[in-house]
Design a protein around this motif. Sequence first.
Motif, PDB file in Angstrom:
ATOM      1  N   THR A   6     -15.879 -36.391   8.486  1.00 58.85           N
ATOM      2  CA  THR A   6     -15.696 -37.829   8.332  1.00 58.85           C
ATOM      3  C   THR A   6     -14.213 -38.082   8.114  1.00 58.85           C
ATOM      4  O   THR A   6     -13.639 -37.598   7.162  1.00 58.85           O
ATOM      5  CB  THR A   6     -16.504 -38.350   7.132  1.00 58.85           C
ATOM      6  N   TYR A  21     -25.027 -49.318  21.679  1.00 58.58           N
ATOM      7  CA  TYR A  21     -26.377 -49.812  21.455  1.00 58.58           C
ATOM      8  C   TYR A  21     -26.352 -51.298  21.169  1.00 58.58           C
ATOM      9  O   TYR A  21     -25.398 -51.819  20.612  1.00 58.58           O
ATOM     10  CB  TYR A  21     -27.019 -49.073  20.268  1.00 58.58           C
ATOM     11  N   ASP A  25     -31.113 -51.773  18.700  1.00 62.73           N
ATOM     12  CA  ASP A  25     -30.883 -50.323  18.768  1.00 62.73           C
ATOM     13  C   ASP A  25     -31.214 -49.734  20.137  1.00 62.73           C
ATOM     14  O   ASP A  25     -31.468 -48.542  20.266  1.00 62.73           O
ATOM     15  CB  ASP A  25     -31.657 -49.561  17.687  1.00 62.73           C
ATOM     16  N   TYR A  70     -19.395 -48.738  14.349  1.00 63.17           N
ATOM     17  CA  TYR A  70     -19.963 -47.397  14.529  1.00 63.17           C
ATOM     18  C   TYR A  70     -21.187 -47.248  13.639  1.00 63.17           C
ATOM     19  O   TYR A  70     -21.142 -47.546  12.447  1.00 63.17           O
ATOM     20  CB  TYR A  70     -18.940 -46.304  14.216  1.00 63.17           C
ATOM     21  N   ASP A  71     -22.282 -46.791  14.209  1.00 63.86           N
ATOM     22  CA  ASP A  71     -23.528 -46.575  13.481  1.00 63.86           C
ATOM     23  C   ASP A  71     -23.773 -45.067  13.397  1.00 63.86           C
ATOM     24  O   ASP A  71     -24.051 -44.422  14.402  1.00 63.86           O
ATOM     25  CB  ASP A  71     -24.681 -47.268  14.208  1.00 63.86           C
ATOM     26  N   VAL A  72     -23.649 -44.531  12.207  1.00 62.90           N
ATOM     27  CA  VAL A  72     -23.780 -43.089  11.991  1.00 62.90           C
ATOM     28  C   VAL A  72     -25.165 -42.599  12.406  1.00 62.90           C
ATOM     29  O   VAL A  72     -25.303 -41.550  13.035  1.00 62.90           O
ATOM     30  CB  VAL A  72     -23.492 -42.729  10.509  1.00 62.90           C
ATOM     31  N   ASP A  73     -26.198 -43.358  12.070  1.00 56.92           N
ATOM     32  CA  ASP A  73     -27.565 -42.939  12.389  1.00 56.92           C
ATOM     33  C   ASP A  73     -27.810 -42.872  13.891  1.00 56.92           C
ATOM     34  O   ASP A  73     -28.528 -41.992  14.373  1.00 56.92           O
ATOM     35  CB  ASP A  73     -28.583 -43.872  11.737  1.00 56.92           C
ATOM     36  N   LEU A  74     -27.232 -43.809  14.644  1.00 62.49           N
ATOM     37  CA  LEU A  74     -27.391 -43.825  16.094  1.00 62.49           C
ATOM     38  C   LEU A  74     -26.432 -42.860  16.784  1.00 62.49           C
ATOM     39  O   LEU A  74     -26.646 -42.472  17.929  1.00 62.49           O
ATOM     40  CB  LEU A  74     -27.168 -45.232  16.647  1.00 62.49           C
ATOM     41  N   GLY A  75     -25.332 -42.524  16.104  1.00 58.11           N
ATOM     42  CA  GLY A  75     -24.319 -41.662  16.708  1.00 58.11           C
ATOM     43  C   GLY A  75     -23.571 -42.377  17.820  1.00 58.11           C
ATOM     44  O   GLY A  75     -23.133 -41.760  18.785  1.00 58.11           O
ATOM     45  N   LYS A  78     -22.494 -49.878  17.792  1.00 52.79           N
ATOM     46  CA  LYS A  78     -23.491 -50.945  17.804  1.00 52.79           C
ATOM     47  C   LYS A  78     -22.784 -52.247  18.142  1.00 52.79           C
ATOM     48  O   LYS A  78     -21.735 -52.565  17.593  1.00 52.79           O
ATOM     49  CB  LYS A  78     -24.157 -51.034  16.436  1.00 52.79           C
TER      50      LYS A  78
END
Length: 119
Positions: A6, A21, A25, A70-75, A78
């Motif tokens: 990070t 995304y 999502d 940036y969405d960490v879960d989606l990689g 967004k």
Amino acid sequence: MLKEKTHALISSNRVEGTAVYGREDNHIGSVKELLIEKRGGQVQDVIVSVGGFLGLGSDLHSLPWSKLDYDVDLGGYKLDVTEEELKNAPRFAENDAERPYDRDYQTSVYEYWTVTPYW
């Protein structure tokens, strides 16, 4: 090879190709290029490739960088817009590569997304 860490900074070659995304999502495209202000050195716009197959037949959208998170879960990034909003947004074709640098086009993009222009 870089270890996944990070950091506050990221290399442009790691951003290009990253998935984009939509509000629900759903995968809507990928980052094609970053547009950097020459004097200030800040990323101002991002070119997103939407649709097509293997980059062929896709629409290109120039968007203010501030529209992406940036969405960490989606990689991936967004974009808080609907598919309809994106469909109606200013766009350009692959063979019109100079279009995102045109001030009239940029003005239409910033007005459409209701973002204050950087200039």
